[in-house]
Design a protein around this motif. Structure first.
Motif, PDB file in Angstrom:
ATOM      1  N   THR A  59       0.880  -1.383  -0.014  1.00 53.49           N
ATOM      2  CA  THR A  59      -0.160  -0.074   0.037  1.00 53.49           C
ATOM      3  C   THR A  59       0.861   1.281   0.010  1.00 53.49           C
ATOM      4  O   THR A  59       0.521   2.387  -0.523  1.00 53.49           O
ATOM      5  N   THR A  65       1.703   2.212  -3.515  1.00 55.80           N
ATOM      6  CA  THR A  65       0.656   2.964  -4.177  1.00 55.80           C
ATOM      7  C   THR A  65       0.716   4.549  -3.804  1.00 55.80           C
ATOM      8  O   THR A  65       0.569   5.465  -4.499  1.00 55.80           O
ATOM      9  N   ALA A  88      -4.819   3.217  -8.870  1.00 54.31           N
ATOM     10  CA  ALA A  88      -4.856   3.282  -7.333  1.00 54.31           C
ATOM     11  C   ALA A  88      -6.397   2.646  -6.907  1.00 54.31           C
ATOM     12  O   ALA A  88      -6.264   2.008  -5.761  1.00 54.31           O
ATOM     13  N   THR A 111      -8.510   0.874  -8.496  1.00 55.61           N
ATOM     14  CA  THR A 111      -9.120  -0.580  -8.738  1.00 55.61           C
ATOM     15  C   THR A 111      -7.971  -1.238  -8.368  1.00 55.61           C
ATOM     16  O   THR A 111      -8.205  -2.707  -8.587  1.00 55.61           O
ATOM     17  N   GLY A 112      -7.079  -1.093  -7.744  1.00 56.13           N
ATOM     18  CA  GLY A 112      -5.794  -2.036  -7.510  1.00 56.13           C
ATOM     19  C   GLY A 112      -5.226  -2.596  -8.703  1.00 56.13           C
ATOM     20  O   GLY A 112      -4.253  -3.601  -8.619  1.00 56.13           O
ATOM     21  N   ARG A 156      -1.386  -2.222  -5.143  1.00 53.62           N
ATOM     22  CA  ARG A 156      -2.313  -2.319  -4.243  1.00 53.62           C
ATOM     23  C   ARG A 156      -3.344  -1.401  -4.114  1.00 53.62           C
ATOM     24  O   ARG A 156      -2.903  -0.070  -4.439  1.00 53.62           O
ATOM     25  N   PRO A 157      -4.519  -1.579  -3.936  1.00 55.21           N
ATOM     26  CA  PRO A 157      -5.640  -0.563  -4.209  1.00 55.21           C
ATOM     27  C   PRO A 157      -5.700   0.532  -2.845  1.00 55.21           C
ATOM     28  O   PRO A 157      -5.133  -0.225  -1.757  1.00 55.21           O
ATOM     29  N   VAL A 158      -6.212   1.686  -3.181  1.00 59.31           N
ATOM     30  CA  VAL A 158      -6.292   2.465  -1.685  1.00 59.31           C
ATOM     31  C   VAL A 158      -7.915   3.229  -1.926  1.00 59.31           C
ATOM     32  O   VAL A 158      -8.444   3.270  -2.839  1.00 59.31           O
TER      33      VAL A 158
END
Length: 286
Positions: free
Chosen positions: A186, A189, A236, A238-239, A243-245
């Motif tokens: 994370t 990202t 970011a 959608t990942g 890693r998505p945020v």
């Protein structure tokens, strides 16, 4: 004003050289073989319409229409190009300071790489899109001849990079610690989005000596930024490839970068004025 007539080719070259030694930026026009040495020596050698091949080869520019009226447009366009080139050089210099130092922070602070080769490739792609758009940015030529100074560019870049780096580093530290307690994935990202936003902001800061919001950029530049930011946000959220945020995290990152950009812009106004960068540059349609 002085006039010199009936001179030999070597005399023309000598006159140009002496003017340069006196600190004058020299423009020279000519059309014949005997003008070639002076055309080559001058800062701006201009071969007129119908000039010999030797004169054209020695000159830095060739007029394609009769008369000398196009010289004014030639000088203005060359100064516009200088303003855009200066923006590009400043933009790249700021990024060369901010990005390595921010990534080094993660390595030295937590013994972990907070970026990956894939994210670096995506960041470079985003930077290249907006950098190409700078070539069509809206600027006005400076009122006097421009010169390059690596020292001024470096000093200006350091002044702009410092607040931007401080904001990016604060985001990284808070995301790793009390704010998100983010794992490495994370955190990467967060760093990616922060650097994309910071890179976009840098272009608008360094393109003018005035406060950034007072000079309207070209539609191409605005469009390139919109595409870059939209794609980075989409990846970011959608990942995809990272890693998505959460949307709230993106909003905080944007706010932090904006604060750093406002501080950098305030510093820039004073520094650019002192160094004489982007002197009298004003936007206009292209």
């Amino acid at each position: 004003m002085a006039a010199v007539a009936q001179v030999l080719p070597e005399h023309k070259h000598e006159l140009v050289r002496r003017l340069q030694e006196a600190g004058t930026v020299v423009g020279m026009t000519g059309d014949g073989v005997n003008d070639a040495p002076a055309l080559r020596q001058a800062e701006v050698g201009i071969a007129v319409e119908g000039a010999t091949d030797v004169a054209k080869a020695a000159a830095g520019a060739v007029l394609t229409r009769g008369g000398l009226g196009d010289i004014v447009e030639l000088v203005e366009e060359s100064r516009r190009i200088h303003q855009r080139s200066l923006t590009y050089a400043l933009n790249v210099s700021v990024k060369k300071i901010e990005v390595p130092l921010l990534l080094a922070l993660g390595v030295f602070a937590w013994k972990s790489f907070v970026f990956t080769p894939l994210l670096m490739a995506l960041l470079l792609l985003a930077n290249d899109v907006v950098s190409m758009a700078v070539t069509g940015d809206a600027v006005r030529p400076s009122p006097r001849p421009d010169t390059w100074s690596a020292r001024k560019i470096v000093l200006a870049a350091v002044a702009v990079a410092a607040p931007m780096l401080a904001a990016s580093a604060a985001v990284l530290v808070l995301a790793h610690g009390p704010w998100l307690h983010a794992p490495v994935g994370t955190l990467r990202t967060v760093v990616f989005v922060t650097l994309v936003l910071s890179s976009q902001a840098t272009v608008y800061i360094v393109r003018t000596a005035r406060p950034a919001w007072k000079d309207t950029p070209s539609p191409w530049l605005l469009g390139a930024t919109a595409v870059d930011v939209a794609l980075a946000a989409a990846l970011a959220l959608t990942g995809a490839l990272m890693r998505p945020v959460a949307p709230g995290v993106l909003a905080v990152l944007a706010g932090a970068v904006l604060l750093g950009a406002l501080a950098a812009d305030a510093v820039k106004v004073r520094v650019f004025r002192h160094l004489g960068l982007h002197t009298a540059a004003r936007p206009q349609s292209v």
